[in-house]
Design a protein around this motif. Sequence first.
Motif, PDB file in Angstrom:
ATOM      1  N   ARG A   1      36.823  43.779  46.047  1.00 54.61           N
ATOM      2  CA  ARG A   1      36.175  42.824  45.158  1.00 54.61           C
ATOM      3  C   ARG A   1      34.869  42.304  45.728  1.00 54.61           C
ATOM      4  NH1 ARG A   1      38.827  37.692  42.251  1.00 54.61           N
ATOM      5  NH2 ARG A   1      37.361  37.642  40.503  1.00 54.61           N
ATOM      6  N   LYS A   2      33.847  42.310  44.889  1.00 56.97           N
ATOM      7  CA  LYS A   2      32.535  41.792  45.324  1.00 56.97           C
ATOM      8  C   LYS A   2      32.160  40.639  44.430  1.00 56.97           C
ATOM      9  CE  LYS A   2      30.293  45.907  47.220  1.00 56.97           C
ATOM     10  NZ  LYS A   2      31.155  47.038  46.866  1.00 56.97           N
ATOM     11  N   LYS A   3      31.338  39.733  44.956  1.00 55.79           N
ATOM     12  CA  LYS A   3      30.838  38.627  44.141  1.00 55.79           C
ATOM     13  C   LYS A   3      30.016  39.190  42.988  1.00 55.79           C
ATOM     14  CE  LYS A   3      30.230  34.789  47.416  1.00 55.79           C
ATOM     15  NZ  LYS A   3      30.830  33.658  46.748  1.00 55.79           N
ATOM     16  N   VAL A   4      30.205  38.630  41.813  1.00 48.94           N
ATOM     17  CA  VAL A   4      29.389  39.029  40.660  1.00 48.94           C
ATOM     18  C   VAL A   4      28.046  38.301  40.760  1.00 48.94           C
ATOM     19  CG1 VAL A   4      29.240  39.015  38.140  1.00 48.94           C
ATOM     20  CG2 VAL A   4      31.455  39.380  39.256  1.00 48.94           C
ATOM     21  N   THR A   5      26.969  39.058  40.590  1.00 53.63           N
ATOM     22  CA  THR A   5      25.619  38.467  40.644  1.00 53.63           C
ATOM     23  C   THR A   5      24.893  38.778  39.336  1.00 53.63           C
ATOM     24  OG1 THR A   5      24.576  40.457  41.493  1.00 53.63           O
ATOM     25  CG2 THR A   5      25.546  38.973  43.133  1.00 53.63           C
ATOM     26  N   THR A   6      23.680  38.269  39.230  1.00 53.72           N
ATOM     27  CA  THR A   6      22.881  38.588  38.028  1.00 53.72           C
ATOM     28  C   THR A   6      22.579  40.090  38.001  1.00 53.72           C
ATOM     29  OG1 THR A   6      20.858  38.039  39.230  1.00 53.72           O
ATOM     30  CG2 THR A   6      21.848  36.295  37.917  1.00 53.72           C
ATOM     31  N   GLN A   7      22.483  40.709  39.176  1.00 51.12           N
ATOM     32  CA  GLN A   7      22.262  42.170  39.231  1.00 51.12           C
ATOM     33  C   GLN A   7      23.484  42.921  38.708  1.00 51.12           C
ATOM     34  OE1 GLN A   7      19.265  43.484  39.866  1.00 51.12           O
ATOM     35  NE2 GLN A   7      18.710  41.313  39.947  1.00 51.12           N
TER      36      GLN A   7
ATOM     37  N   GLY B   1      36.454  25.838  43.265  1.00 55.89           N
ATOM     38  CA  GLY B   1      37.631  26.618  42.848  1.00 55.89           C
ATOM     39  C   GLY B   1      37.387  28.113  42.736  1.00 55.89           C
ATOM     40  N   ALA B   2      36.129  28.547  42.625  1.00 57.49           N
ATOM     41  CA  ALA B   2      35.869  29.963  42.326  1.00 57.49           C
ATOM     42  C   ALA B   2      35.022  30.602  43.412  1.00 57.49           C
ATOM     43  CB  ALA B   2      35.148  30.083  40.989  1.00 57.49           C
ATOM     44  N   LYS B   3      35.401  31.842  43.792  1.00 62.05           N
ATOM     45  CA  LYS B   3      34.688  32.527  44.871  1.00 62.05           C
ATOM     46  C   LYS B   3      33.880  33.718  44.344  1.00 62.05           C
ATOM     47  CE  LYS B   3      35.828  34.761  49.244  1.00 62.05           C
ATOM     48  NZ  LYS B   3      36.946  35.325  49.982  1.00 62.05           N
ATOM     49  N   TYR B   4      34.448  34.501  43.452  1.00 62.13           N
ATOM     50  CA  TYR B   4      33.816  35.763  43.053  1.00 62.13           C
ATOM     51  C   TYR B   4      32.968  35.710  41.773  1.00 62.13           C
ATOM     52  CZ  TYR B   4      36.646  37.938  46.651  1.00 62.13           C
ATOM     53  OH  TYR B   4      37.187  38.285  47.859  1.00 62.13           O
ATOM     54  N   PRO B   5      33.345  34.927  40.761  1.00 60.49           N
ATOM     55  CA  PRO B   5      32.577  34.986  39.509  1.00 60.49           C
ATOM     56  C   PRO B   5      31.160  34.435  39.668  1.00 60.49           C
ATOM     57  CG  PRO B   5      34.742  33.979  39.150  1.00 60.49           C
ATOM     58  CD  PRO B   5      34.529  34.046  40.636  1.00 60.49           C
ATOM     59  N   LEU B   6      30.257  34.919  38.816  1.00 57.13           N
ATOM     60  CA  LEU B   6      28.909  34.344  38.735  1.00 57.13           C
ATOM     61  C   LEU B   6      29.035  32.981  38.064  1.00 57.13           C
ATOM     62  CD1 LEU B   6      25.772  34.871  39.031  1.00 57.13           C
ATOM     63  CD2 LEU B   6      25.846  35.525  36.622  1.00 57.13           C
ATOM     64  N   LEU B   7      28.553  31.934  38.737  1.00 54.53           N
ATOM     65  CA  LEU B   7      28.705  30.562  38.223  1.00 54.53           C
ATOM     66  C   LEU B   7      27.396  30.103  37.586  1.00 54.53           C
ATOM     67  CD1 LEU B   7      30.639  28.911  41.214  1.00 54.53           C
ATOM     68  CD2 LEU B   7      31.560  30.125  39.213  1.00 54.53           C
ATOM     69  N   ILE B   8      27.484  29.715  36.330  1.00 56.61           N
ATOM     70  CA  ILE B   8      26.287  29.306  35.581  1.00 56.61           C
ATOM     71  C   ILE B   8      26.467  27.861  35.118  1.00 56.61           C
ATOM     72  CG2 ILE B   8      24.814  29.837  33.591  1.00 56.61           C
ATOM     73  CD1 ILE B   8      26.028  32.701  33.674  1.00 56.61           C
TER      74      ILE B   8
END
Length: 288
Positions: free
Chosen positions: A9-15, A83-90
């Motif tokens: 699992r990788k962090k989701v980014t804008t890329q 609370g969140a590690k991987y999702p892109l936070l907006i």
Amino acid sequence: MSHETETSRKKVTTQTFLRMKKNGQKIAMLTAYDAVTASVMDESGIHSILVGDSLGMVVLGYETTLQVTMDDMLHHCKAVARGAKYPLLIGDLPFLSYQVSIEDAVRNSGRLLQEGGMHAVKLEGGRERADTIKAIVAAGIPVMGHLGLTPQSVNKFGGFGVQANTAAAALRLLEDARILEEAGCFGIVLESIPARLAAEVSRRLVIPTIGIGAGAGCDGQVLVTPDMLGLFSKFTPKFVKKYANQNKDMKSAFSDYLTEVQNGTFPGTEHTYEMTDPEWEETLRIIQ
Ligand code: KIV
């Protein structure tokens, strides 16, 4: 986590968003306002969490989103970020935090990242926001646009109805989407617009569209979580699918609790702490 292993699992980014669109993979976004919900979303593999200013209506009890302040947003962004590690936070820029001046807009966007722990910001509006978006992006802050039904303009629209359902309005929305892409947005939320128009916008843009009430032709979807969980019951827009009925489940839990407190069946021995008999006898002896 249901869709990927912990190690892969990788962090989701804008890329990641751009790559997902290119590869034809749909983006799943939900709103959250607290750490516990954000962590369950993270464990479920949700790609992105929006701390929306819908907060005002579905959590804080306001009639519209207009009353939400930067302080409100920061408080809830911080909780979600814990609370969140991987999702892109907006984080949503609330009403009047970006409309008055470009300087305000850059500073408040920066606060959502620096203090709130977000990775990107979202703001509402079309061509009239192009210079603001360019300035925020120039400060190194990713911006998501929001077209169609933009709830901070509810008083201008006269309600929460479908938007861009005439040819002239559809053309304007298509132009606005192109302008937002050129201004540097990494994605655009399309809210409450005809599905055929949303699909056409999505086809014409390189950046992903995230639909809410905009049909299946968008590159991703977002729902307001208390709506999709069937918790918020004041009104339900046509586009909401209820994946649970939390309102009913909560009412039944609360009324069972009320009954059991009143008839003394809660707490039972399994929910109760005890001390050993010798300690209790000693206690009785010394408190006499
Ligand atoms: O505030 C919010 O939750 C939003 C979504 C409806 C996209 O802007």
